[in-house]
Write a protein that holds these residues in place. Structure first.
Motif, PDB file in Angstrom:
ATOM      1  N   GLU A 172       0.859  -1.392  -0.026  1.00 15.36           N
ATOM      2  CA  GLU A 172      -0.083  -0.006  -0.006  1.00 15.36           C
ATOM      3  C   GLU A 172       0.790   1.364  -0.003  1.00 15.36           C
ATOM      4  OE1 GLU A 172      -2.511  -0.197   3.351  1.00 15.36           O
ATOM      5  OE2 GLU A 172      -4.054  -1.737   2.253  1.00 15.36           O
ATOM      6  N   GLU A 173       1.820   1.219   0.882  1.00 16.01           N
ATOM      7  CA  GLU A 173       2.776   2.423   0.738  1.00 16.01           C
ATOM      8  C   GLU A 173       3.470   2.766  -0.399  1.00 16.01           C
ATOM      9  OE1 GLU A 173       3.901   2.622   5.556  1.00 16.01           O
ATOM     10  OE2 GLU A 173       5.195   1.697   4.335  1.00 16.01           O
ATOM     11  N   ALA A 174       3.832   1.452  -1.237  1.00 10.74           N
ATOM     12  CA  ALA A 174       4.586   1.666  -2.478  1.00 10.74           C
ATOM     13  C   ALA A 174       3.490   2.196  -3.592  1.00 10.74           C
ATOM     14  CB  ALA A 174       5.155   0.450  -2.927  1.00 10.74           C
ATOM     15  N   LEU A 175       2.529   1.576  -3.303  1.00 10.96           N
ATOM     16  CA  LEU A 175       1.256   2.192  -4.439  1.00 10.96           C
ATOM     17  C   LEU A 175       1.025   3.587  -4.363  1.00 10.96           C
ATOM     18  CD1 LEU A 175      -1.448  -0.561  -4.271  1.00 10.96           C
ATOM     19  CD2 LEU A 175      -0.274   0.232  -6.359  1.00 10.96           C
ATOM     20  N   TRP A 176       0.948   4.191  -2.840  1.00 12.43           N
ATOM     21  CA  TRP A 176       0.636   5.312  -2.511  1.00 12.43           C
ATOM     22  C   TRP A 176       1.693   6.244  -2.966  1.00 12.43           C
ATOM     23  CZ3 TRP A 176      -3.187   8.324  -0.614  1.00 12.43           C
ATOM     24  CH2 TRP A 176      -2.945   9.540  -0.059  1.00 12.43           C
ATOM     25  N   ASP A 213       0.752   3.213  -9.621  1.00  8.98           N
ATOM     26  CA  ASP A 213       1.243   2.599 -10.874  1.00  8.98           C
ATOM     27  C   ASP A 213       1.836   1.231 -10.553  1.00  8.98           C
ATOM     28  OD1 ASP A 213       3.022   1.855 -12.945  1.00  8.98           O
ATOM     29  OD2 ASP A 213       3.189   3.592 -13.428  1.00  8.98           O
ATOM     30  N   ILE A 214       1.110   0.214 -11.304  1.00  7.68           N
ATOM     31  CA  ILE A 214       1.494  -1.228 -10.687  1.00  7.68           C
ATOM     32  C   ILE A 214       2.944  -1.520 -11.101  1.00  7.68           C
ATOM     33  CG2 ILE A 214       0.467  -3.675 -10.997  1.00  7.68           C
ATOM     34  CD1 ILE A 214      -1.625  -1.723  -9.634  1.00  7.68           C
ATOM     35  N   ASP A 215       3.265  -1.213 -12.290  1.00  9.06           N
ATOM     36  CA  ASP A 215       4.533  -1.767 -12.724  1.00  9.06           C
ATOM     37  C   ASP A 215       5.805  -1.139 -11.547  1.00  9.06           C
ATOM     38  OD1 ASP A 215       3.544  -3.066 -14.840  1.00  9.06           O
ATOM     39  OD2 ASP A 215       3.798  -1.352 -16.140  1.00  9.06           O
ATOM     40  N   LYS A 216       5.755   0.080 -11.535  1.00 12.83           N
ATOM     41  CA  LYS A 216       6.703   0.902 -10.711  1.00 12.83           C
ATOM     42  C   LYS A 216       6.521   0.190  -9.338  1.00 12.83           C
ATOM     43  CE  LYS A 216       7.170   5.115 -12.936  1.00 12.83           C
ATOM     44  NZ  LYS A 216       6.622   6.745 -13.157  1.00 12.83           N
ATOM     45  N   THR A 217       5.161  -0.093  -8.898  1.00  8.20           N
ATOM     46  CA  THR A 217       5.252  -0.584  -7.324  1.00  8.20           C
ATOM     47  C   THR A 217       5.949  -1.965  -7.479  1.00  8.20           C
ATOM     48  OG1 THR A 217       3.177   0.543  -7.375  1.00  8.20           O
ATOM     49  CG2 THR A 217       3.500  -1.397  -5.736  1.00  8.20           C
ATOM     50  N   VAL A 218       5.596  -2.875  -8.475  1.00  6.18           N
ATOM     51  CA  VAL A 218       6.184  -4.225  -8.513  1.00  6.18           C
ATOM     52  C   VAL A 218       7.562  -4.080  -8.524  1.00  6.18           C
ATOM     53  CG1 VAL A 218       6.253  -6.241  -9.837  1.00  6.18           C
ATOM     54  CG2 VAL A 218       3.947  -5.032  -9.376  1.00  6.18           C
ATOM     55  N   THR A 219       8.108  -3.148  -9.505  1.00 11.88           N
ATOM     56  CA  THR A 219       9.534  -3.230  -9.679  1.00 11.88           C
ATOM     57  C   THR A 219      10.153  -2.620  -8.272  1.00 11.88           C
ATOM     58  OG1 THR A 219       9.052  -2.091 -11.673  1.00 11.88           O
ATOM     59  CG2 THR A 219      11.310  -2.153 -11.214  1.00 11.88           C
ATOM     60  N   TYR A 220       9.786  -1.739  -7.703  1.00  7.82           N
ATOM     61  CA  TYR A 220      10.255  -1.473  -6.277  1.00  7.82           C
ATOM     62  C   TYR A 220      10.322  -2.237  -5.342  1.00  7.82           C
ATOM     63  CZ  TYR A 220      10.223   0.606  -1.823  1.00  7.82           C
ATOM     64  OH  TYR A 220      10.500   0.805  -0.332  1.00  7.82           O
ATOM     65  N   LEU A 221       9.155  -3.204  -5.242  1.00  8.01           N
ATOM     66  CA  LEU A 221       8.938  -4.182  -4.232  1.00  8.01           C
ATOM     67  C   LEU A 221      10.058  -5.301  -4.431  1.00  8.01           C
ATOM     68  CD1 LEU A 221       5.031  -4.337  -3.857  1.00  8.01           C
ATOM     69  CD2 LEU A 221       6.489  -3.267  -2.151  1.00  8.01           C
ATOM     70  N   SER A 233      12.726  -4.992  -6.143  1.00  9.22           N
ATOM     71  CA  SER A 233      14.027  -4.644  -5.751  1.00  9.22           C
ATOM     72  C   SER A 233      14.201  -4.304  -4.310  1.00  9.22           C
ATOM     73  CB  SER A 233      14.558  -3.598  -6.631  1.00  9.22           C
ATOM     74  OG  SER A 233      13.752  -2.352  -6.064  1.00  9.22           O
ATOM     75  N   LYS A 234      13.292  -4.131  -3.608  1.00 13.01           N
ATOM     76  CA  LYS A 234      13.524  -3.737  -2.347  1.00 13.01           C
ATOM     77  C   LYS A 234      13.254  -4.877  -1.158  1.00 13.01           C
ATOM     78  CE  LYS A 234      14.061  -0.685   1.228  1.00 13.01           C
ATOM     79  NZ  LYS A 234      15.252  -0.286   1.400  1.00 13.01           N
ATOM     80  N   PHE A 235      12.424  -5.999  -1.433  1.00 13.09           N
ATOM     81  CA  PHE A 235      12.071  -6.805  -0.366  1.00 13.09           C
ATOM     82  C   PHE A 235      12.531  -8.280  -0.819  1.00 13.09           C
ATOM     83  CE2 PHE A 235       9.363  -3.166   0.647  1.00 13.09           C
ATOM     84  CZ  PHE A 235       9.968  -2.620   1.800  1.00 13.09           C
ATOM     85  N   ILE A 236      12.050  -8.438  -2.426  1.00 10.72           N
ATOM     86  CA  ILE A 236      12.011  -9.824  -2.725  1.00 10.72           C
ATOM     87  C   ILE A 236      13.607 -10.091  -3.191  1.00 10.72           C
ATOM     88  CG2 ILE A 236      11.099 -11.171  -4.420  1.00 10.72           C
ATOM     89  CD1 ILE A 236       8.677  -9.470  -4.273  1.00 10.72           C
ATOM     90  N   SER A 237      13.982  -9.548  -4.037  1.00  7.92           N
ATOM     91  CA  SER A 237      15.560  -9.736  -4.380  1.00  7.92           C
ATOM     92  C   SER A 237      16.300  -8.385  -4.289  1.00  7.92           C
ATOM     93  CB  SER A 237      15.811 -10.459  -5.849  1.00  7.92           C
ATOM     94  OG  SER A 237      15.027  -9.460  -6.866  1.00  7.92           O
ATOM     95  N   PRO A 238      16.619  -7.846  -3.191  1.00 13.49           N
ATOM     96  CA  PRO A 238      17.005  -6.621  -2.867  1.00 13.49           C
ATOM     97  C   PRO A 238      18.661  -6.684  -3.393  1.00 13.49           C
ATOM     98  CG  PRO A 238      17.254  -7.561  -0.873  1.00 13.49           C
ATOM     99  CD  PRO A 238      16.249  -8.588  -1.807  1.00 13.49           C
TER     100      PRO A 238
END
Ligand code: GDP
Length: 749
Positions: free
Chosen positions: A64-68, A73-81, A83-88
């Protein structure tokens, strides 16, 4: 309105106001609007789907915080998540910086760092962090406000005004206060004014500042305007008069002069003559002392009205005795004369096609100008690094001389062959704009269309001026055209290139109205002179066995002269020479004239007399239609004679009209609209008042009455109204332009 719409409809003033109240909003709660809630739920689901099995590695809150942050923007949110949490990415030794500033969107703060492109801190502060940050900010603001208060107090001590009133009562106080608060609370990194800063009082005590405290704080009351009560503007004074309680003050009284102390000495400095004045006065005294009659010291009177009138009279061109006429029968003189055929032509084509160079070369090869002149021009051209311009400048020389009004030297745009005396109309030079071309074409017997055969140049020329020029000259009545396919030396004289261009050009010329029998093509190099006056000796062009450009000119029949019609000539130039105070030049459109004739200048309606004339540069007693003449006038004030005017037979004058009917070919959409009317050198503002009918192109019969609009390519009868009375009559050709574009051309009915 969703937050995203709000971003788009951002209002600067609104944002400032909302920013001011942001703190309360934060404390009141972080509730999402129902629209945002829906978007958040939908976005979360989509992100979770996109992440698939990896979705378990991130919490809903993180999503939610990333979406906010990324505005859903789904693509940017997914890319961020990812890179940040799944495979940093592997951690760099450099520690991420803490968020420093915030940007606001519709009242909500957004971290500038932490997400993609940032330093890696969390995307958004948690609620707890926000609360802490808000408290910290409040505390900072408080201390900043205190600092401001302290500063204000100090300012009050120093100020020449009662600022407490300004603070409390000024309508600006609120807004100003807001800005102060805003700047104090947000401009992190900047030092707010603190008591540590030296105050004005302290500064004023420093030796450099010599204005004493007393001077600043206790000014003369009458000298200081009350800023709270501004003086009424002069407009307000005019409307409402001066307020009775306000004494009128001189402008100079309003502000104390910083150099008031020095005023006496400053004034003294100007009360006596300067040292220079003293020296000059002494010199003048010495000079006048030697003269027998003393110069009266009284102020010199201006010249009397009589004297001025006398002087003005002296300036007037003397009313010379009327020139004598030989009363010749001009037409029979013309028939008897063994004069050469005369012909005039215009040179058109896209800019840089090589028009000027070609004409310069033609004149050089014909011996009209000598090699020395060209050499001189070449040296001048070399100075600006454009040696190839030398030939093009040959034609410009004349126009420059004319512009200075000293000589009448039209030799450089005239040349003769065995059979014909030619005049190059509207020497192109750099005057590459359409009105000049229209003027030239309106007098031309035929035209040379120059085309640059260089790679790509022909194609861009075709898209550019080539077609418009061809259309215009045809509209102005020119029916014979010689196409000089130029710069063929740049393509190794390839016959294929010549044939390709000839094919395309003859296609559009025939659609423009030029008959094939009146159209010829010559492969040339204007720069080197191939196929201009002499046949090219280059073996690469041995495939061409046709005529040279000059032979083509010689083979061209000039238009039939309207010899028997009343005399008409459009003035191309007005100038004066040492012998003649007023001369005009042009090409006789119709009729004939002789020395001693009276002629009428329209639209001024003033009469003048033909003192003498030159035909093709040679003195002559008479001239006829088609000839280029210089007429030296007498008995007329030059103010009545302008370029574009028409001189005519006073017994059968051309009328001056305020409107006319035109059979026009439309180049653009025509409707009732403003237009510029061009005829020869005459330009006049007007408007299409009405469209009477659409006409059949071939038969000229009416196909539709009173259409609202005329489409490009159609022929219509239109009524044009002019702003001024202009000399125009049936049979003349005019061009209509609008916004720098040619919109129509046609024949006056
Ligand atoms: P205008 O704008 O049509 O009058 O073109 P100019 O006469 O000023 O020529 C433009 C440029 O083309 C100049 O640099 C000329 O030297 C060059 N030029 C003109 N004719 C020829 C030619 O026949 N061959 C070559 N190679 N260059 C030419």
């Amino acid at each position: 309105m969703s937050r995203h719409q709000a971003v788009r409809n951002l209002d600067y003033e609104e944002v400032l106001d909302e920013y001011d109240g942001y703190e309360e909003e934060e404390e009141e709660g972080d509730e999402l609007s129902s629209e945002d809630k829906a978007l958040m739920a939908q976005g979360t689901a989509e992100v979770q789907t996109a992440l698939g099995v990896e979705a378990s590695k991130v919490t809903t809150k993180q999503i939610e915080e990333a979406l906010w942050h990324y505005y859903y923007d789904i693509d940017k949110t997914v890319t961020y998540l990812v890179s940040k949490f799944i495979s940093p990415p592997e951690k760099t030794p450099k520690a991420p910086k803490a968020p420093k500033a915030t940007q606001t969107t519709n009242g909500k703060p957004r971290p500038l760092v932490g997400l993609l492109g940032g330093s890696g801190s969390p995307p958004k502060m948690s609620k707890l962090q926000k609360l802490a940050a808000a408290r910290k900010k409040k505390a900072e603001e408080k201390s900043a406000q205190e600092a401001m208060e302290q500063t204000r107090t100090k300012m009050t001590e120093l100020s020449v005004n009662d600022t407490s009133r300004a603070k409390e009562n000024s309508p600006l106080a609120g807004a100003f206060g807001k800005r102060l608060k805003t700047s104090a609370s947000t401009a992190e990194g900047r030092n707010p004014l603190t008591p540590a800063e030296p105050s004005r009082t302290e500064l004023s005590q420093q030796p450099l500042v010599e204005i004493s405290n007393e001077q600043v704080t206790a000014p003369e009351p009458k000298l200081v305007p009350d800023p709270e009560k501004a003086q009424p503007s002069s407009f307000a004074q005019t409307l409402f008069g001066y307020p009775s309680d306000t004494p009128r003050r001189k402008r100079t009284e309003l502000y104390p002069l910083p150099y008031a102390d020095f005023a006496p000495s400053v004034l003294d400095a100007f009360s006596k003559p300067s040292p220079d004045d003293v020296v000059l006065a002494a010199q003048a005294k010495v000079a006048t002392a030697g003269k027998k009659t003393a110069v009266p010291q009284t102020k010199k009177k201006g010249p009397s009205a009589d004297a001025v009138a006398g002087e003005v009279k002296g300036l007037k061109i003397e009313d010379a005795p009327l020139p004598k006429s030989k009363n010749l029968d001009v037409l029979s003189e013309f028939e008897k004369s063994e004069r050469k055929k005369t012909a005039s032509f215009v040179v058109v084509g896209h800019v840089d096609a090589g028009k000027s160079t070609m004409m310069g070369r033609l004149l050089l090869d014909l011996g009209v100008i000598d090699q020395r002149t060209v050499e001189k021009l070449r040296q001048e051209a070399e100075k600006i690094g454009k040696t190839s311009f030398a030939l093009a400048w040959v034609l410009d020389q004349r126009s420059e001389e004319r512009a200075r009004g000293v000589t009448i030297d039209i030799a450089t745009n005239r040349f003769e062959t065995e059979t014909t005396a030619f005049t190059i109309l509207d020497a192109p030079g750099h005057r590459d704009f359409i009105p000049n071309m229209i003027a030239g074409a309106s007098q031309a017997d035929f035209a040379i269309l120059v085309i640059d055969a260089g790679p790509g140049a022909f194609e861009s020329g075709l898209r550019g001026q080539t077609k418009e020029h061809a259309l215009l000259i045809r509209s102005m009545g020119v029916s014979r055209i010689i196409v000089a396919i130029n710069k063929l030396d740049t393509v190794e004289w390839l016959q294929e290139r010549f044939d390709e261009i000839r094919h395309q050009v003859s296609g559009f010329l025939s659609t423009t109205g030029f008959q094939a029998k009146n159209t010829t093509f010559v492969p040339v190099s204007g720069l080197n002179g191939d196929n201009l006056v002499r046949k090219s000796s280059d073996p690469a062009v041995s495939w061409y066995t046709g005529a040279t450009l000059l032979e083509e000119l010689d083979n061209s029949e000039p238009n039939k002269r309207a010899l028997a019609k009343p005399f008409r000539m459009t003035i191309s130039e007005v100038f004066r020479s040492q012998q003649n105070p007023l001369s005009i030049s042009g090409r006789i459109d119709a009729g004939s004239m002789q020395m001693g004739d009276a002629i009428l200048v329209q639209p001024s309606g003033e009469k003048a007399y033909v003192k003498s004339l030159l035909v093709d540069e040679a003195p002559s007693d008479w001239a006829v239609a088609g000839q280029n003449v210089v007429i030296n006038l007498s008995n007329i004030d030059p103010m009545h004679v302008r370029v574009g005017d028409i001189v005519c037979d006073p017994a059968k004058p051309i009328p001056c009209v305020e409107s006319f009917t035109l059979k026009a070919l439309a180049f653009d959409f025509l409707m009732p609209m403003q237009v510029d009317v061009h005829r020869g050198r005459l330009h006049a503002a007007g408007k299409i008042e009405s469209i009477s009918a659409l006409l059949d192109k071939v038969t000229g019969s009416v196909t539709k009455k009173k259409p609202k609009i005329v489409k490009p390519g159609m022929v219509a009868r239109i009524v044009v109204k002019l702003g001024l009375r202009v000399p125009l009559e049936a049979g003349q050709r005019v061009v209509l332009r609008s916004g720098g574009e040619t919109v129509a051309a046609g024949l006056l009915e």
